[in-house]
Design an enzyme around this catalytic site. Structure first.
Site, PDB file in Angstrom:
ATOM      1  NE  ARG A 116      -2.264  -1.267   3.579  1.00 32.67           N
ATOM      2  CZ  ARG A 116      -1.719  -0.476   4.476  1.00 32.67           C
ATOM      3  NH1 ARG A 116      -1.791   0.849   4.352  1.00 32.67           N
ATOM      4  NH2 ARG A 116      -1.098  -0.964   5.522  1.00 32.67           N
ATOM      5  CE1 TYR A 259       1.750  -7.500  -4.318  1.00 34.60           C
ATOM      6  CE2 TYR A 259       1.019  -6.563  -2.246  1.00 34.60           C
ATOM      7  CZ  TYR A 259       1.635  -7.581  -2.949  1.00 34.60           C
ATOM      8  OH  TYR A 259       2.124  -8.685  -2.286  1.00 34.60           O
ATOM      9  N   GLY A 261      -4.425  -3.719  -1.183  1.00 38.27           N
ATOM     10  CA  GLY A 261      -5.385  -2.705  -0.786  1.00 38.27           C
ATOM     11  C   GLY A 261      -5.433  -1.500  -1.711  1.00 38.27           C
ATOM     12  CE  LYS A 268      -7.079  -3.713   5.045  1.00 37.72           C
ATOM     13  NZ  LYS A 268      -5.752  -3.893   5.527  1.00 37.72           N
ATOM     14  CG  HIS A 288      -6.982  -2.976  10.107  1.00 39.78           C
ATOM     15  ND1 HIS A 288      -5.663  -2.632  10.294  1.00 39.78           N
ATOM     16  CD2 HIS A 288      -6.977  -3.959   9.177  1.00 39.78           C
ATOM     17  CE1 HIS A 288      -4.899  -3.375   9.509  1.00 39.78           C
ATOM     18  NE2 HIS A 288      -5.673  -4.184   8.829  1.00 39.78           N
ATOM     19  CB  SER A 310      -0.638  -3.580   8.019  1.00 43.42           C
ATOM     20  OG  SER A 310      -1.760  -2.821   7.667  1.00 43.42           O
ATOM     21  CB  CYS A 312       0.666  -6.308  14.059  1.00 43.48           C
ATOM     22  SG  CYS A 312       1.876  -5.031  13.687  1.00 43.48           S
ATOM     23  CE  LYS A 314      -5.576  -6.887  10.719  1.00 48.48           C
ATOM     24  NZ  LYS A 314      -4.183  -6.413  10.735  1.00 48.48           N
ATOM     25  CG  ASP A 335      -7.429  -7.104   6.917  1.00 48.69           C
ATOM     26  OD1 ASP A 335      -6.412  -7.015   7.631  1.00 48.69           O
ATOM     27  OD2 ASP A 335      -7.684  -6.305   6.004  1.00 48.69           O
ATOM     28  CB  SER A 429       5.072 -12.448  -0.751  1.00 49.11           C
ATOM     29  OG  SER A 429       5.578 -13.088   0.400  1.00 49.11           O
ATOM     30  NE  ARG A 430      -0.113  -8.619   2.518  1.00 56.73           N
ATOM     31  CZ  ARG A 430      -0.657  -8.229   3.664  1.00 56.73           C
ATOM     32  NH1 ARG A 430      -1.774  -8.765   4.095  1.00 56.73           N
ATOM     33  NH2 ARG A 430      -0.085  -7.295   4.395  1.00 56.73           N
ATOM     34  NE  ARG A 461       5.277  -6.674  13.770  1.00 57.24           N
ATOM     35  CZ  ARG A 461       5.657  -7.920  13.533  1.00 57.24           C
ATOM     36  NH1 ARG A 461       6.831  -8.333  13.955  1.00 57.24           N
ATOM     37  NH2 ARG A 461       4.891  -8.748  12.859  1.00 57.24           N
ATOM     38  CD  GLU A 558       2.126 -22.490  23.630  1.00 60.99           C
ATOM     39  OE1 GLU A 558       1.131 -22.491  24.367  1.00 60.99           O
ATOM     40  OE2 GLU A 558       2.814 -23.511  23.385  1.00 60.99           O
ATOM     41  CG  ASN A 559      -0.523 -15.342  20.881  1.00 64.53           C
ATOM     42  OD1 ASN A 559       0.375 -15.181  21.718  1.00 64.53           O
ATOM     43  ND2 ASN A 559      -0.369 -15.009  19.607  1.00 64.53           N
TER      44      ASN A 559
END
Ligand code: GTP
Ligand code: SPV
Ligand code: MN
Length: 661
Positions: A116, A259, A261, A268, A288, A310, A312, A314, A335, A429-430, A461, A558-559
Site C-alpha cells: 500500500r 497491488y 489494498g 481498505k 481493522h 498491518s 501484526c 490478525k 482483517d 508477499s501474500r 508490535r 500459545e496466545n
C-alpha cells in the site's frame, strides 16, 4: 464496445447473451436520476455515480477511460476460468503444479508495486479538518480535476471489467453493495475471492440498489492518444499513484497500482475508509479487526474482535489452534469487522469480506498450520518464490529453504542469497484464498445479523513497555488504549520497517475521517451499549523482547493462554463470580493484568524471569510515553474528546501511585 456478462460471448458468438447487461433503472441513491439509457453529455469533471444508474455510470467512466471493451463479471465459475486463462496467456499468472497446488497460480508484481502507498492515499472531504492530521487531504474539486487528467484514456487498448460485489452476506442488514470497474484482470479475479460477486448481486445493482462506485486503473494504456500501440507486460502499473476516497459522495478512485489494498477496492478503500465514514453517520463501526469465536471447555462461546496494525498478527490469531486442552477457536474474519449495536444494546459483528489476503512470510506448519491447510488449493499467490517442482515457498514456510528457487522477481535464488539478506519471497508477499476453504471457519460465519461481541482487543508490535496483556478499567479507558496504540512499522506499507509510530485503533492508514472524531464516535457507541453485555476491552503485545533481542513470549498457538484469561475475565464480570482469595487480576498503572497463577503457563518453556519482564510496567518509561501522547493529542487540537484527556491524566496519576508498581 461490447457489453456482456457472459465470458463466452467474446470467444463464441452467443447473441442471446451479448445483450445481457443490467436493466437501465434509476438508482435509488441519487437525487437526479438520469433518463433510462441516456449517456451523460460530456464529462467536464470526473463522472460521479449519484443520480446515474449503474450502467450509465459505467458508460460515463468508459467514456473517460476509453477501454476497448467493457464486460460485466457476475462471479460465475466460467468468469473465474476466463480471467485465469487471460492472465496465463499474458504471463501475469504462472500455473502451479496441479498435483502439488491444485487450481493455484503465482503472480509477480512489478518491483515498484509491492505494498500500500500511504503517501499517495488521499481523503477528499469538503474541509481539511474532516480528514484530520493523520490523513492526506485534498480539496475534492481540485482532486477531481487532477484525477480526470490521470484517468483520461487510461484504459486505452484494455478491457474494462465491471465487478458488482457485496461486502457482507448479500442482502444482510449490515451489508453494502459496491461496483468496481478495473482494467486489471488480476484485481477482477481477486475481487471474486475477496468479496461476494454473484448474479444476485448483479441483479440488485441493476435493479437500482445503492452501491459504492469504485474505479480502478493500473494507469498503463496499451494505446497512446495518437494511436501508437505498446506491448503489454505481466504486471502493468504506473509510477504515479493515487488512492483516493471521497467520503461525502462515497466514491473511490484508484490509479497506478495493481497491488492489494491499492487495487482490491472492496477492502481498505471501501470496507474501512468509506465504510468508517458511513458508520459514523449511521451509528456503527468499521474496523481493522479480526473476528473469532472462543469456546470454553464448558462449552460457552465468546466472540472476540481484535485490532492490530498491518502485519501484526490478525490472520494468525484468527486461525489460532489453542494449545490449552478443551478450548476451541473458530475463525469468522481476519482483517475487517463491521459492528453495530442491536435493539438489545449488544454489539453485533460481521466480517464483510469473503476471502483472506494474507501475509505469506512467517506462515508455516509450526506457526499457523490452519493457514497452511487453507492454502492447499485454489490460491493466488503474489510475490512468493517458485520451487523447481512448480510449488511455492516463502521464508518461514519450512525451517530450511530449498536448495534452489526462483525468487519473487523471477531470478535464480539459493540459500546463499538468503544469507546475504535477499529474501526469496517479498516481505509483503501474500496469498488470496476463499475464507470458506479455511478448516476452522465457523459454520455460521456468514450469518447476516452477525455475532455478539464480548471482548475487543487492541494490539501492536512493541519491543518494550507494553505488557503481554492488560484489561481496560472501563469503556473510556478502552477507547484510550485504542487511541494511543503505537507499533513498529512493517512491510505491509511503504516506509522504514521497524520505526515506531502511532497507529490509533490500527486504523492510521484506514480512517475515512478525522481520527479524533473516530474516538468520539467510539465513546458514543459505548453509551448505546447495554452495560451488562458491553464488550470488555483489552490490550495485548505478543512482541515484547528480552535484552538479547529474542521474543519473550512464544506467541501463535500459545496466545490461546491470553485469550483464555480474557474470556475468564469477561465471564467473571458477567457472573459477578469474583473470588477475593484468588484474584484473577492485579491492578497496574496501565490496566488489569493476570493475578498470580491466573495466566495458565503450564508446560511453557519460559525463561526464568520472562513473566516478570512481560508484565513489567516501568513508571519512568510510561511517563515518557504519556508525554508523547500529549504531543500526539495536540496534533488534533480541540477535537480530542475531554474523556480521553481525562484518561491520560488518570494514567499519570496511577503511574505516581506507588501501590500500583
Ligand atoms: P495484514 O494482513 O497486513 O493486516 O496483517 P495481519 O495483522 O493479519 O498479520 P499476520 O497474522 O499475517 O502476521 C504478520 C506477521 O507477524 C507474520 O510474519 C507472522 O508470522 C507474525 N506473527 C503473527 N502472530 C505472531 C505472534 O504471536 N508472535 C510472533 N512473534 N509473530 C507473530
Ligand atoms: C494491510 O496492510 O492491513 C492488509 C493488506 O491487510 S492490504 O490489503 O494491502 O491493505
Ligand atoms: Mn490488514
Amino acid at each position: 464496445m461490447t457489453l456482456t456478462a457472459d465470458p463466452r460471448s467474446r470467444t463464441t458468438a452467443n447473441p442471446r447473451r451479448t445483450r445481457n447487461l443490467p436493466a437501465d433503472r434509476p438508482s435509488s441513491g441519487g437525487t437526479t436520476p438520469a433518463p433510462a439509457g441516456r449517456r451523460p453529455a460530456g464529462t467536464p469533471t470526473l463522472p460521479a455515480a449519484a443520480g446515474l444508474t449503474a450502467t450509465a455510470w459505467v458508460e460515463a467512466v468508459a467514456e473517460l477511460t476509453r477501454p476497448d471493451d467493457v464486460v460485466w463479471v457476475d462471479g460465475t465459475d466460467a468468469w473465474r476460468r476466463t480471467l485465469i486463462e487471460t492472465m496465463v496467456t499474458t504471463g501475469t499468472l504462472i500455473p502451479l503444479d496441479p498435483e502439488l497446488r491444485p487450481g493455484s497460480y503465482l503472480a509477480r508484481s512489478a518491483p515498484s508495486d509491492v505494498a500500500r502507498v500511504e503517501s499517495r492515499t488521499f481523503i477528499c472531504s469538503e474541509r481539511e479538518d474532516g480528514a484530520g492530521p493523520t490523513n492526506n487531504w485534498r480539496e475534492p474539486a481540485v482532486m477531481r480535476a487532477e484525477l480526470r487528467g490521470a484517468f483520461d484514456g487510461s484504459m486505452r487498448g484494455r478491457t474494462m471489467y465491471v465487478v458488482p460485489f457485496s461486502m457482507g452476506p448479500v442482502g444482510g442488514a449490515l451489508s453494502k453493495l459496491g461496483v468496481q470497474v478495473t482494467d486489471s484482470p488480476y484485481a477482477a479475479l481477486s475481487m471474486l475471492t475477496m468479496t461476494r460477486v454473484s448474479p444476485e448481486v448483479l441483479r440488485r445493482v441493476a435493479a437500482g440498489e445503492d452501491f459504492v462506485p469504485c474505479v480502478h486503473s493500473v494507469g498503463a494504456p496499451l494505446v497512446a492518444a495518437d494511436g501508437t500501440r505498446t506491448d503489454d507486460v505481466p504486471w502493468p502499473c504506473n509510477d504515479l499513484k493515487y488512492i483516493v476516497q471521497f467520503p461525502q459522495s462515497r466514491e473511490i478512485w484508484s490509479y497506478g497500482s495493481g497491488y492489494g489494498g491499492n487495487a482490491l477496492l472492496g477492502k481498505k478503500c471501501f470496507a474501512l475508509r468509506i465504510a468508517s465514514a458511513m458508520a459514523r453517520d449511521e451509528g456503527w463501526l468499521a474496523e481493522h479487526m479480526l473476528l473469532i469465536r472462543v469456546t470454553t471447555p464448558e462449552g460457552r462461546p465468546f466472540h472476540v474482535a481484535a485490532a492490530f496494525p498491518s502485519a501484526c498478527g490478525k490472520t494468525n490469531l484468527a486461525m489460532l489452534q489453542p494449545t490449552l486442552p478443551g478450548w476451541k477457536v473458530e475463525t469468522l474474519g481476519d482483517d475487517i469487522v463491521w459492528m453495530k449495536p442491536d435493539a438489545d444494546g449488544r454489539l453485533r459483528a460481521i466480517n464483510p469480506e469473503a476471502g483472506f489476503f494474507g501475509v505469506a512470510p512467517g506462515t508455516g506448519a509450526s506457526t499457523n498450520p490452519v493457514a497452511v491447510e487453507t492454502l492447499r488449493k485454489n490460491v493466488i499467490f503474489t510475490n512468493v518464490a517458485l520451487t523447481d517442482d512448480g510449488d511455492v515457498w516463502w521464508e518461514g514456510l519450512t525451517p530450511e529453504a530449498p536448495d534452489h528457487l526462483v525468487d519473487w522477481q523471477g531470478n535464480d535464488w539459493t540459500p546463499a542469497d538468503g544469507a546475504a539478506g535477499r529474501p526469496a519471497a517479498h516481505p509483503n508477499s501474500r496469498f488470496t484464498v476463499a475464507a470458506a476453504q479455511c478448516p476452522t471457519i465457523a459454520d455460521d460465519w456468514e450469518t447476516p445479523d452477525g455475532v455478539p461481541v464480548d471482548a475487543i482487543v487492541f494490539g501492536g508490535r512493541r519491543a518494550t513497555n507494553v505488557p503481554l496483556v492488560a484489561q481496560a478499567y472501563s469503556w473510556a479507558h478502552g477507547v484510550f488504549l485504542g487511541a494511543t496504540v503505537s507499533s513498529e512499522r512493517t512491510a505491509a506499507a511503504e516506509g522504514k520497517v521497524g520505526e515506531l509510530r502511532r497507529d490509533p485503533f490500527a486504523m492510521l492508514p484506514f480512517a475515512g475521517y478525522n481520527m479524533a472524531d473516530h474516538w468520539a464516535h467510539w465513546l458514543s457507541v459505548g453509551d448505546v451499549l447495554a452495560p451488562e453485555t458491553r464488550p470488555q476491552v483489552f490490550q495485548v503485545n505478543w512482541f515484547r523482547r528480552a535484552a538479547d533481542g529474542s521474543f519473550l513470549w512464544p506467541g501463535f498457538g500459545e496466545n490461546a493462554r491470553v485469550l483464555a484469561w480474557m474470556v475468564r475475565q469477561v465471564e467473571q464480570r458477567r457472573s459477578g463470580g469474583h473470588d477475593p482469595a484468588h484474584p484473577s487480576a492485579r491492578p497496574t498503572a496501565v490496566g488489569l493484568v493476570p493475578g498470580d497463577g491466573a495466566l495458565d503457563v503450564d508446560g511453557l518453556d519460559l525463561a526464568d524471569d520472562a513473566l516478570d519482564e512481560l508484565f513489567a510496567v516501568d513508571p519512568a518509561r510510561w511517563k515518557a510515553e504519556c508525554d508523547l501522547t500529549d504531543e500526539f493529542f495536540a496534533t488534533f487540537g480541540e477535537r480530542v474528546p475531554a474523556v480521553l484527556r481525562d484518561q491520560l491524566r488518570h494514567l499519570r496519576d496511577r503511574l505516581d501511585d506507588e501501590r500500583l508498581s
